[in-house]
Design an enzyme around this catalytic site. Structure first.
Site, PDB file in Angstrom:
ATOM      1  N   ASP A   1       0.809  -1.209   0.000  1.00  0.00           N
ATOM      2  CA  ASP A   1       0.000   0.000   0.000  1.00  0.00           C
ATOM      3  C   ASP A   1       0.846   1.263   0.000  1.00  0.00           C
ATOM      4  O   ASP A   1       1.864   1.355   0.682  1.00  0.00           O
ATOM      5  CB  ASP A   1      -0.903  -0.029   1.238  1.00  0.00           C
ATOM      6  CG  ASP A   1      -1.910   1.100   1.267  1.00  0.00           C
ATOM      7  OD1 ASP A   1      -2.053   1.811   0.266  1.00  0.00           O
ATOM      8  OD2 ASP A   1      -2.564   1.264   2.306  1.00  0.00           O
TER       9      ASP A   1
ATOM     10  N   ASN B   1       3.605 -11.675   5.705  1.00  0.00           N
ATOM     11  CA  ASN B   1       3.853 -10.284   6.093  1.00  0.00           C
ATOM     12  C   ASN B   1       3.573 -10.104   7.579  1.00  0.00           C
ATOM     13  O   ASN B   1       2.613 -10.682   8.109  1.00  0.00           O
ATOM     14  CB  ASN B   1       2.940  -9.324   5.313  1.00  0.00           C
ATOM     15  CG  ASN B   1       3.249  -9.285   3.832  1.00  0.00           C
ATOM     16  OD1 ASN B   1       4.252  -8.734   3.406  1.00  0.00           O
ATOM     17  ND2 ASN B   1       2.363  -9.880   3.030  1.00  0.00           N
TER      18      ASN B   1
ATOM     19  N   PHE C   1      -5.326 -11.041   4.059  1.00  0.00           N
ATOM     20  CA  PHE C   1      -5.590  -9.608   4.103  1.00  0.00           C
ATOM     21  C   PHE C   1      -5.762  -9.115   5.537  1.00  0.00           C
ATOM     22  O   PHE C   1      -6.634  -9.599   6.265  1.00  0.00           O
ATOM     23  CB  PHE C   1      -6.853  -9.282   3.299  1.00  0.00           C
ATOM     24  CG  PHE C   1      -6.683  -9.450   1.816  1.00  0.00           C
ATOM     25  CD1 PHE C   1      -6.522  -8.344   0.994  1.00  0.00           C
ATOM     26  CD2 PHE C   1      -6.668 -10.713   1.240  1.00  0.00           C
ATOM     27  CE1 PHE C   1      -6.356  -8.489  -0.375  1.00  0.00           C
ATOM     28  CE2 PHE C   1      -6.500 -10.883  -0.128  1.00  0.00           C
ATOM     29  CZ  PHE C   1      -6.340  -9.761  -0.938  1.00  0.00           C
TER      30      PHE C   1
END
Length: 349
Positions: free
Chosen positions: A80, A129, A329
């Site tokens: 992002d 992540n 996510f």
């Protein structure tokens, strides 16, 4: 098709609101490749700290600095723009001396380390992540606290986040137009985004319907079960249900949901009938995926954030840390905690 905001919650709809991404420092992502650079080879792996820069922009700037074509710079995943992120870029620089990448200057970016590597870094070639999020202006601390405790035990739905579908759902809308008109789509990026959005939306729909059942994690005849952290699956039979349920409860096995496409979905009997019924109305998207030969696959229905911890700075501000495997996510975790507010509440991680 159910919109992302209306998908079924595992822990019920959150009782409070909160601000996500009040500033980029409130959303920190550290990429975990799961391996170290080889130290030799025709590629250079570069670990970069970014703030306010999207991945493609930085990759193009790095290519320009190295005087190579933009296609010679790759990465494992998009990160992002509205966040602080650490990620690896990979530049193919064969037969050349190691450039001084400490001289690479780009506002909002800092080169942390770099080393030679034998192979190109391909999209999706990461382990996961690590996230550090700060939620501000939390209106109901007790509700968020209980939800964090529950998530440690029961996980969250493994939904594809709203960002998968594009701004305002544009990728899914593109897929629907394509399915309805059968007009050839030449742009490779559009094809990829639209097909991915179509399959992801069908997966989300199947999971949302499954979550409406009283016992979400109950193994049924014909379920496709996956060893935790693995890609392969096997089909549950009636005779094995009791034993398999025990292994699911221990998080050794995961119930999966279909990523529809061409070929068999993976489930059988009762489980297959359920999945087919869940997306029966979406005939156009299903036909598109079959027509374009997108192979059916499986994805775990639930997601268990690893190393989950949190710290309340005060009654309305909480810092949350967790690690997710590739393809998961963070916003699908956050939606089980609070009703998010802010301009970037649904922007990609």
């Amino acid at each position: 098709m159910i919109e992302f905001d209306n998908l079924t919650y595992l822990h019920g709809k959150p009782q409070g609101t909160g601000l996500l991404k009040a500033n980029p420092e409130d959303f920190v992502v550290v990429e975990d490749l799961g391996f170290e650079p080889d130290g030799e080879g025709e590629h250079i792996l570069v670990r970069i700290l970014k703030n306010g820069c999207n991945t493609r922009f930085v990759a193009d700037a790095l290519a320009k600095f190295l005087k190579i074509h933009a296609r010679e710079v790759s990465f494992a995943g998009q990160k992002d723009k509205h966040a602080v992120t650490e990620q690896w870029l990979c530049a193919r620089v064969p037969g050349k001396e190691m450039p001084d990448l400490s001289a690479f200057q780009l506002e909002g970016c800092q080169v942390l380390e770099y080393a030679r590597h034998k192979r190109k870094l391909r999209l999706g070639a990461l382990k996961g992540n690590a996230f550090t999020l700060v939620l501000r202006e939390v209106s109901n601390r007790d509700d968020v606290e209980q939800r964090l405790i529950d998530i440690c035990v029961k996980g969250v739905p493994n939904y594809f986040g709203a960002q998968r579908f594009g701004i305002g759902g544009s990728n899914l809308q593109g897929a629907l137009r394509w399915a309805q008109t059968n007009t050839p789509v030449r742009d490779r990026n559009k094809r990829s985004f639209w097909l991915s959005a179509a399959r992801s939306a069908l997966f989300n729909q199947i999971v949302a319907e499954r979550l409406k059942k009283a016992d979400v994690n109950q193994v049924v005849d014909g379920d496709a079960l996956q060893l935790a952290g693995r890609g392969s699956w096997f089909v549950a039979t009636t005779e094995e249900l009791a034993e398999l349920q025990h292994r699911v409860n221990d998080k050794e096995l995961m119930i999966t949901a279909a990523l529809p496409g061409s070929g068999e979905w993976g489930t059988q009997r009762k489980a297959l009938a359920f999945e087919q019924a869940a997306v029966a109305a979406e005939t156009e998207l299903q036909a598109l995926l079959v027509r374009e030969k997108v192979e059916a696959a499986r994805r775990a229905m639930l997601l268990y954030p690893q190393q989950l911890s949190w710290n309340w700075w005060d009654d309305v501000t909480v810092e949350i840390r967790f690690w997710l495997p590739a393809g998961s996510f963070a916003t699908s975790v956050v939606r089980e905690l609070i009703n998010t507010t802010g301009d970037y509440a649904h922007i990609a991680e």
